[in-house]
Each structure stands twice: as C-alpha cells, then as structure tokens.
Enzyme design. Structure first.
Site, mmCIF file in Angstrom:
data_model
loop_
_atom_site.group_PDB
_atom_site.id
_atom_site.type_symbol
_atom_site.label_atom_id
_atom_site.label_comp_id
_atom_site.label_asym_id
_atom_site.label_seq_id
_atom_site.Cartn_x
_atom_site.Cartn_y
_atom_site.Cartn_z
ATOM 1 N N GLY A 11 36.425 44.272 51.532
ATOM 2 C CA GLY A 11 36.350 45.530 50.783
ATOM 3 C C GLY A 11 37.549 45.730 49.868
ATOM 4 O O GLY A 11 38.086 46.823 49.741
ATOM 5 N N THR A 13 38.933 44.806 45.716
ATOM 6 C CA THR A 13 38.313 45.024 44.401
ATOM 7 C C THR A 13 37.014 44.226 44.285
ATOM 8 O O THR A 13 35.992 44.727 43.811
ATOM 9 C CB THR A 13 39.295 44.624 43.287
ATOM 10 O OG1 THR A 13 40.538 45.273 43.531
ATOM 11 C CG2 THR A 13 38.794 45.033 41.916
ATOM 12 N N LYS A 77 44.886 50.212 27.747
ATOM 13 C CA LYS A 77 45.626 48.976 27.459
ATOM 14 C C LYS A 77 45.074 48.361 26.176
ATOM 15 O O LYS A 77 43.867 48.148 26.063
ATOM 16 C CB LYS A 77 45.449 48.016 28.642
ATOM 17 C CG LYS A 77 45.950 46.610 28.394
ATOM 18 C CD LYS A 77 45.789 45.736 29.628
ATOM 19 C CE LYS A 77 46.103 44.286 29.296
ATOM 20 N NZ LYS A 77 45.844 43.376 30.410
HETATM 21 P P1 FAD Z 1 41.494 41.244 48.818
HETATM 22 O O1 FAD Z 1 42.028 42.391 48.078
HETATM 23 O O2 FAD Z 1 42.480 40.398 49.576
HETATM 24 O O3 FAD Z 1 40.408 41.791 49.831
HETATM 25 C C1 FAD Z 1 39.965 41.022 50.928
HETATM 26 C C2 FAD Z 1 39.116 41.885 51.823
HETATM 27 O O4 FAD Z 1 38.586 41.077 52.867
HETATM 28 C C3 FAD Z 1 39.858 43.027 52.503
HETATM 29 O O5 FAD Z 1 39.058 44.191 52.515
HETATM 30 C C4 FAD Z 1 40.073 42.533 53.905
HETATM 31 O O6 FAD Z 1 40.179 43.582 54.837
HETATM 32 C C5 FAD Z 1 38.785 41.747 54.106
HETATM 33 N N1 FAD Z 1 38.887 40.738 55.172
HETATM 34 C C6 FAD Z 1 39.577 39.581 55.146
HETATM 35 N N2 FAD Z 1 39.442 38.942 56.334
HETATM 36 C C7 FAD Z 1 38.642 39.715 57.098
HETATM 37 C C8 FAD Z 1 38.157 39.616 58.424
HETATM 38 N N3 FAD Z 1 38.461 38.606 59.230
HETATM 39 N N4 FAD Z 1 37.366 40.606 58.880
HETATM 40 C C9 FAD Z 1 37.032 41.678 58.096
HETATM 41 N N5 FAD Z 1 37.472 41.828 56.841
HETATM 42 C C10 FAD Z 1 38.282 40.859 56.349
HETATM 43 N N6 FAD Z 1 43.827 40.628 38.714
HETATM 44 C C11 FAD Z 1 43.654 41.235 37.523
HETATM 45 O O7 FAD Z 1 42.550 41.231 36.988
HETATM 46 N N7 FAD Z 1 44.707 41.858 36.919
HETATM 47 C C12 FAD Z 1 45.952 41.826 37.432
HETATM 48 O O8 FAD Z 1 46.852 42.441 36.869
HETATM 49 C C13 FAD Z 1 46.173 41.123 38.636
HETATM 50 N N8 FAD Z 1 47.411 41.022 39.173
HETATM 51 C C14 FAD Z 1 47.578 40.269 40.313
HETATM 52 C C15 FAD Z 1 48.863 40.002 40.801
HETATM 53 C C16 FAD Z 1 49.040 39.186 41.908
HETATM 54 C C17 FAD Z 1 50.401 38.864 42.399
HETATM 55 C C18 FAD Z 1 47.917 38.671 42.600
HETATM 56 C C19 FAD Z 1 48.081 37.834 43.815
HETATM 57 C C20 FAD Z 1 46.651 38.940 42.130
HETATM 58 C C21 FAD Z 1 46.468 39.705 40.975
HETATM 59 N N9 FAD Z 1 45.205 39.921 40.457
HETATM 60 C C22 FAD Z 1 45.048 40.548 39.267
HETATM 61 C C23 FAD Z 1 44.030 39.496 41.199
HETATM 62 C C24 FAD Z 1 43.424 40.703 41.893
HETATM 63 O O9 FAD Z 1 44.389 41.306 42.716
HETATM 64 C C25 FAD Z 1 42.229 40.281 42.724
HETATM 65 O O10 FAD Z 1 41.343 39.562 41.914
HETATM 66 C C26 FAD Z 1 41.512 41.469 43.265
HETATM 67 O O11 FAD Z 1 42.381 42.327 43.928
HETATM 68 C C27 FAD Z 1 40.412 41.051 44.192
HETATM 69 O O12 FAD Z 1 40.885 40.717 45.459
HETATM 70 P P2 FAD Z 1 39.808 40.429 46.574
HETATM 71 O O13 FAD Z 1 38.946 41.613 46.717
HETATM 72 O O14 FAD Z 1 39.178 39.126 46.278
HETATM 73 O O15 FAD Z 1 40.701 40.203 47.893
#
Ligand code: FAD
Length: 502
Positions: A11, A13, A77
């Site tokens: 959950g 982005t 932006k």
């Molecule tokens: P996460 O935010 O890590 O979410 C993972 C989810 O999985 C969480 O809800 C967690 O609870 C759940 N989960 C994991 N394991 C389990 C489990 N075992 N059981 C239940 N739930 C679980 N993107 C941009 O477009 N612009 C930016 O400026 C930008 N800056 C960034 C800067 C940095 C340093 C980094 C590392 C990334 C950046 N990004 C940026 C990328 C962006 O942050 C991600 O693409 C975005 O937040 C999506 O993350 P996600 O949802 O894939 O993962």
C-alpha cells in the site's frame, strides 16, 4: 482461468495507484480487488516529484486537481534545475514543454543554431515558457491566461507521498477496493502451474487470487522472493546505491519554487522538492565513494531550514526485474525496478505500468501474448529512461572526486554513445516511437551538461532569415508577456489550492 479476484500486495504509492485505477474496472462486474499492506513494515516514504503524464493519470481518474493538491500539500513543477552537473558552478533547467516550435518541419533548436551562426546571440532558454516562468518563480495554467495565442504551460506536481497514498486509498475504498491490514508471512504456489495461488497473513488468514499485483517495494515479495524472476543490475552505469532523506522547513518563509532542484555533490546529488508546507530533501550517493555520516552531513549542511524529521537511510540497487509480468504476478513500483530519482521517472513508470496492464488485460484469463507484450514494452521504456539518466552522470567535465572520475570515464550503452555523437555532429535527436523524453529534454540536458551542438539540419539554411527572425521575435515576445502576467507560484497556490494546516 477467468480473473475474478485481484490481490494487490503493498500500500505504497504503487499499490494505491494500482488500486485506484483498477477499481474502475469493477463497474458492472463481479470483480473483487483486495489490497494488503502492513503498517508495521510501512512504505519507502519518499517519491515526491512527478512529471507531466502524472497530471493526466489523475485526470483520467476524474480526480479534482484543486482537491488533490490541497490534500497532498502539492505544488507545481515546471522542470528540474540541475546545479554543478556539467562542471562545478554550472546550472541549467530541464524544462517540461518545448523550445519554441517546429519551423519548416524542423525542431526549433536547428533553426536557433543556424541563427546563432548568423550572429543571433539569444540563449535558447528564452524560447521556452516553462524555463522562463521557473526562473522568475511564476506560475499559471494555460487555461488561466484565457488567450489562445500564448504558448501552453506544461507542468507536473510535487506532493507529499504519504498523503497521496492516503488520498488514493479513500478513492479506491469508495469504489469497492477492500483494504486488508497485516504482514504477509507466506506465499503459496500452485503445484501444477507454478502460479501464485495464495498469500497467508501473520494472523493465519489465507487470501487467494487469480491475478496478483506485486507492489511490495524493493523486496519484491511475490515477483522475486516467491517466483525468483531475477534482476538485471545496472550499478555499473548508475552507481548510486544509497540515499538519505530529510524533510525541512523553509526558514526564510520564501514561497516554494515551481521546480525541483538536483544539486550534484562529491559522490552523488541532492534533491530539493518544495511542497506547500516544507521541502522534501535527500542525498543520493554511492557508498563505494562516501559513507553514510558524510552523506548526512552534506545534506544537513545544505538544507533551506530546520529538519522536521530524523534522517531516513535507504539502500537500493539500480536496475530492473528480468520480467515485469511473470506467471500471474505483475510487478509495479519498486518491486519492478529502480533507476534513480534524478528525473522523477519512478512514479511515471507505475503510471505507464498500470495503463499498459489495463490495456492488455483480459478478465477472461492471462495469456502468454499479454505477458510478452507487457514485458517487451516495459523493458523498452526502462532502457530509454536508463540511457537518459546515464547521460547526466557521464557527460560531465568534473574531475574533483573519484566518483566523478568514474562516471566521466565509464563505458556507456552504445545507444547512448550514438545519440550523443549524432547530436554533437548534426544536432539531430531521433526519438524512437513513443519515447518519454522529448527532443527538448535531450537537447536541454545535453547542452546543459556542456555537450556542444556543432551542426544543424542543412534545411535550416534554406529558410528565409528575415522570416525566421520575425518568428523567433514573436515567440520570445509572447513568452515574455505570458510570464509577466503570471502570478508568483506561492500566490497561485494560496488562491488555487491552499493546503489545510496540518
Ligand atoms: P513502498 O513504498 O516500499 O511500499 C511497499 C508496500 O508493501 C508497503 O505498503 C509495505 O507495507 C508493503 N509490504 C511489503 N512487505 C510486506 C509484507 N510482508 N506484508 C504486507 N505488506 C508488505 N519516484 C518519483 O517518481 N519521484 C521521486 O522524486 C522519487 N524519489 C525517490 C527517492 C528515493 C531515494 C527513492 C528510493 C525512491 C524515489 N522515488 C521517486 C520512487 C518512489 O518512491 C517509488 O516509486 C514509490 O514510492 C513507490 O513505492 P512502492 O509503492 O513500490 O513501494
């Protein structure tokens, strides 16, 4: 097998963007969508700068822009300012939108270069509305100007990532998505097909699904830990592998600038993402050249105000999953790959991943053709963005640290070498099909990094010089008029989408 049950794992982005978009498929159908997330694990908590297609994504969901921006402390932006990249002391803006417009069926930069050779010394930046508005800290949307003869304004958002996920959660739940809290402890594969059959939560509850969307972040709970899909490591081209993030106040009370800033340091770079109530900041670096303490000190020493949280340290490996869609699992977000936040392309890849998934998905079942198309198109997107990012590191004259010596002299993909050589010799930039970055993007970054354009399309010389000059004068004049009549970005936000106090 028909797809009646979609399970989204995660959950952040990615998870909530997928849930919000897929919830629209439920209309008139018996389709269950469940999203599982764990508050104890949390999200990556960064990712606050976007690019213009993100505006379209939210529009497609029929989300009201003012309501959204007010809920996420959002700001506008117009591009990214790069400081100290080509050389220490340099600064340039990679704007959204184009330099001028096509003249004689040629991209503007050819005509501009020809006129430069004839003694017209105007910098190319004065022919781009977004660059000029960013420079003066101004903002307005195209429709605010109520005039059809002015250039359009292309923009994206800065937003609070946590608030955006929360906003989309409300949207998706209203449309029937069920949220399930809990840590996933086990993933079961079907003995015959090898597909993911179910996930088991720590409570013992078992959730079965027909299609799983892996949005579990870097760990890739299903795509990697369960299906062992493999990862293509791009560290040799994109060497940064750590980040420290730290939000801060704007102590001087200045309005948020309408652009992201990326300032290069000794072994990486620092982002500044101005929201309405604070700045998001972070230092991306390579741990082979700098340790976490030094990276944090550099970040803290370059903030616009007092930190509002503790430093958040993150590790990553740049690259991509070998398959984005494997068996009945589609990886979106960080579980699919990560290339660097330098050009704000991660959330964009979530957006295009969802769009492609919805376009190729048939709820009658998953076929090999769907998987292959999705994987082929996504691989291409990653590769093109990768080359654009490498360009920023490799085309530097910096020799003040081991990190920059490595980046300047590393070998780069042939596709990039060819692109740079062609631009140097002829000013040509050939984009492939629906490639994300425009000719202006490539030209802005190449010129901004100090790559000189030594030639232009020969057809430019066949145009009437007087007529071209008149057109260039007109473009410059209308941009000047537009920017003069725009309000300051801070004032615009106060009027249009003021965020509620926290
Ligand atoms: P996460 O935010 O890590 O979410 C993972 C989810 O999985 C969480 O809800 C967690 O609870 C759940 N989960 C994991 N394991 C389990 C489990 N075992 N059981 C239940 N739930 C679980 N993107 C941009 O477009 N612009 C930016 O400026 C930008 N800056 C960034 C800067 C940095 C340093 C980094 C590392 C990334 C950046 N990004 C940026 C990328 C962006 O942050 C991600 O693409 C975005 O937040 C999506 O993350 P996600 O949802 O894939 O993962």
């Amino acid at each position: 097998m028909a797809i009646d049950r979609i399970v989204i794992v995660g959950g952040g982005t990615a998870g909530w963007m997928a849930a919000a978009a897929l919830s629209r498929l439920k209309k008139g159908r018996e389709l269950s969508i469940t999203l599982v997330e764990s508050e104890a694990i949390g999200t990556v908590g960064v990712g606050e700068a976007t690019i213009p297609p993100f505006v379209d994504f939210n529009q497609l969901l029929e989300i009201d822009e003012r309501e959204l921006l007010a809920a996420v402390q959002g700001s506008f932006k117009l591009g990214i300012q790069f400081v100290n990249w080509g050389a220490v002391g340099d600064s340039y803006i990679h704007p959204f939108g184009n330099y001028g417009y096509e003249i004689g069926s040629m991209s503007f930069h050819h005509v501009w270069h020809f006129m430069k050779s004839q003694g017209d010394n105007r910098p190319i930046q004065v022919f781009n509305a977004e660059t000029m508005a960013a420079f003066f800290g101004k903002f307005a949307r195209t429709q605010d100007m109520k005039r059809e003869d002015l250039p359009p304004i292309n923009y994206a958002y800065h937003l609070d990532a946590g608030a955006y996920a929360k906003f989309l959660r409300g949207y998706a739940e209203q449309r029937g998505v069920v949220r399930q809290e809990g840590r996933i402890e086990d993933v079961a594969l079907d003995g015959e097909s090898g597909d993911v059959a179910s996930i088991t939560l720590e409570s013992g509850e078992v959730l079965e699904g027909d299609l799983f969307i892996d949005c579990s972040g870097f760990r890739g709970l299903l795509i990697e830990q369960a299906l062992e899909t493999g990862y293509e490591d791009w560290t040799h081209w994109l060497p940064c592998n750590r980040a420290v993030a730290l939000p801060c106040n704007r102590d001087d009370g200045s309005p948020p600038p309408p652009f992201t800033r990326a300032t290069a340091h000794k072994a990486g770079w620092q982002w500044q993402v101005p929201l309405q109530h604070r700045n998001g900041n972070g230092h991306v670096y390579c741990d082979a050249f700098m340790d976490a303490d030094e990276a944090t000190d550099i970040l803290v020493g370059n903030l616009a105000g007092k930190p509002t949280a503790d430093p958040n340290h993150l590790r990553f490996v740049t690259g991509r999953r070998r398959k984005f869609w494997n068996r009945n699992v589609v990886a979106l977000g960080l579980s699919a790959g990560f290339m660097e936040p330098l050009e704000s392309t991660s959330i964009h890849l979530i957006n295009t991943g969802i769009t492609k998934l919805i376009a190729v998905l048939s709820l009658d079942g998953v076929t090999e053709a769907q998987r292959e198309t999705f994987n082929r198109l996504t691989e291409k997107e990653y590769r093109r963005i990768r080359d654009f990012l490498i360009l920023h590191y490799n085309s530097t004259t910096r020799d003040d640290s081991e990190f920059w010596n490595y980046c300047r002299t590393m070998s780069v993909p042939d596709s990039l070498t060819e692109r740079v050589a062609l631009f140097r010799e002829t000013g040509q930039i050939f984009r492939e099909e629906d490639e994300l970055f425009t000719e202006t993007s490539w030209a802005a970054v190449m010129m901004g990094q100090g790559i000189a354009m030594n030639g232009h399309n020969a057809m430019a010389e066949t145009l009437d010089k007087g007529a071209i000059k008149a057109e260039m004068d007109e473009i410059e004049k209308s941009i000047r008029f537009l920017v003069q009549h725009m309000p300051g970005h801070g004032e615009y936000l106060r009027r249009y989408c003021p965020a509620k106090p926290l």
